[in-house]
Design a protein around this motif. Structure first.
Motif, PDB file in Angstrom:
ATOM      1  N   ARG A   1       1.441 -13.027  -1.138  1.00 38.85           N
ATOM      2  CA  ARG A   1       1.797 -13.504  -2.479  1.00 38.85           C
ATOM      3  C   ARG A   1       2.482 -12.390  -3.274  1.00 38.85           C
ATOM      4  O   ARG A   1       3.442 -12.639  -4.020  1.00 38.85           O
ATOM      5  CB  ARG A   1       0.549 -14.003  -3.213  1.00 38.85           C
ATOM      6  CG  ARG A   1      -0.056 -15.260  -2.621  1.00 38.85           C
ATOM      7  CD  ARG A   1       0.875 -16.458  -2.784  1.00 38.85           C
ATOM      8  NE  ARG A   1       0.307 -17.659  -2.162  1.00 38.85           N
ATOM      9  CZ  ARG A   1       0.570 -18.051  -0.934  1.00 38.85           C
ATOM     10  NH1 ARG A   1       1.391 -17.343  -0.182  1.00 38.85           N
ATOM     11  NH2 ARG A   1       0.032 -19.152  -0.445  1.00 38.85           N
ATOM     12  N   SER A   2       1.986 -11.180  -3.144  1.00 39.59           N
ATOM     13  CA  SER A   2       2.593 -10.049  -3.838  1.00 39.59           C
ATOM     14  C   SER A   2       4.035  -9.845  -3.382  1.00 39.59           C
ATOM     15  O   SER A   2       4.939  -9.591  -4.195  1.00 39.59           O
ATOM     16  CB  SER A   2       1.766  -8.779  -3.593  1.00 39.59           C
ATOM     17  OG  SER A   2       2.369  -7.656  -4.188  1.00 39.59           O
ATOM     18  N   TYR A   3       4.255  -9.964  -2.079  1.00 38.60           N
ATOM     19  CA  TYR A   3       5.611  -9.807  -1.539  1.00 38.60           C
ATOM     20  C   TYR A   3       6.515 -10.921  -2.061  1.00 38.60           C
ATOM     21  O   TYR A   3       7.676 -10.680  -2.438  1.00 38.60           O
ATOM     22  CB  TYR A   3       5.565  -9.820  -0.018  1.00 38.60           C
ATOM     23  CG  TYR A   3       6.856  -9.392   0.638  1.00 38.60           C
ATOM     24  CD1 TYR A   3       7.053  -8.074   1.020  1.00 38.60           C
ATOM     25  CD2 TYR A   3       7.880 -10.313   0.860  1.00 38.60           C
ATOM     26  CE1 TYR A   3       8.244  -7.670   1.624  1.00 38.60           C
ATOM     27  CE2 TYR A   3       9.074  -9.922   1.453  1.00 38.60           C
ATOM     28  CZ  TYR A   3       9.238  -8.596   1.830  1.00 38.60           C
ATOM     29  OH  TYR A   3      10.423  -8.208   2.404  1.00 38.60           O
TER      30      TYR A   3
ATOM     31  N   SER B   1       3.868  -3.774  -0.128  1.00 40.33           N
ATOM     32  CA  SER B   1       3.291  -5.022   0.377  1.00 40.33           C
ATOM     33  C   SER B   1       3.482  -5.138   1.878  1.00 40.33           C
ATOM     34  O   SER B   1       2.593  -5.611   2.597  1.00 40.33           O
ATOM     35  CB  SER B   1       3.925  -6.226  -0.334  1.00 40.33           C
ATOM     36  OG  SER B   1       3.635  -6.215  -1.716  1.00 40.33           O
TER      37      SER B   1
END
Length: 260
Positions: free
Chosen positions: A234-236, A11
């Motif tokens: 958001r993934s992180y 990410s």
């Protein structure tokens, strides 16, 4: 935790790539970059197709992934918008191909940045002073410069009503342009992956045309980049939350073990 760490690193790489794209949104002929991800090795518990009994096999396996890695960062080779500048020495490529320039080391580099100027000898050079290949020299007393879509460079001299050809701009193409090595300064170097440069006049052998008094803009899509940035962020955040949950779980187990 090691698996989560690979996702966080991926990410972060995505964020770094987006940041580089956005920082070059006004860079002439810049090509946006996109990271490509691959899964890491799997831990095999049960292999699909292995015998469950003497007469039956497992229809699916028990395989646990160990994370993700960045396999490559590739360029998006789409055409940037051609922007009128009014400068007769600005040249944009419409289609495939790269300008060839001679570096001080003698190496040939390639660029789509056609913001050309003249040096003290009247030679066509890049903004960094690298000479365009093949050499094009504009006479000091030239009243006008015309660059045709086929790369023909002509000038009008005093006392003459007809144009005189003084040079020919050539382009180079590659079998795999994504295999070019970025050198910085809008320059690229040929590699084994890109293949050997095939040079020729514009509008020949699949090469694009050249447009005088235009420059190719960056092909970075700002809106898409912002959406991708939100997704990467958001993934992180989700990865960080999972790491925090695992940490809490490990603390609980450690306290439970200490209490017993």
């Amino acid at each position: 935790m090691d698996t989560i760490a690979t996702g966080l690193a991926a990410s972060q790489m995505m964020m770094n790539t987006i940041a580089d794209n956005l920082s070059n949104v006004n860079t002439t002929a810049f090509k946006s970059e996109t990271p490509e991800f691959q899964t890491l090795l799997y831990q095999d518990g049960t292999q699909p197709g292995a015998n469950s009994t003497g007469q039956t096999v497992y229809p699916s396996g028990l395989e646990l992934g160990t994370g993700v890695k960045v396999a490559s960062i590739k360029q998006t080779e789409t055409q940037g918008t051609l922007t009128s500048t009014g400068n007769p020495l600005d040249v944009a490529i419409n289609g495939q191909g790269y300008f060839q320039v001679n570096l001080p080391s003698g190496q040939t580099a390639y660029t789509r940045d056609g913001a050309f100027q003249l040096n003290s000898a009247g030679q066509l050079v890049t903004s960094s002073g690298y000479q365009v290949i093949p050499n094009v020299t504009i006479p000091a007393n030239a009243q006008s410069v015309t660059i045709g879509t086929d790369g023909t460079v002509s000038v009008t001299l005093p006392g003459s009503s007809t144009a005189t050809q003084v040079g020919q701009i050539q382009l180079a193409n590659f079998v795999n342009p994504q295999g070019l090595q970025p050198l910085g300064g809008n320059l690229y170097a040929a590699t084994t992956s890109s293949g050997t440069a095939v040079a020729g006049a514009p509008q020949s052998n699949g090469l694009g045309s050249v447009n005088q008094s235009y420059l190719e803009a960056s092909n970075v899509d700002v809106v898409k980049s912002m959406v991708d940035m939100i997704a990467a962020e958001r993934s992180y955040q989700l990865g960080a939350q999972v790491a925090a949950a695992v940490d809490n779980q490990m603390n609980y187990l450690a306290q439970a073990a200490a209490g017993s």
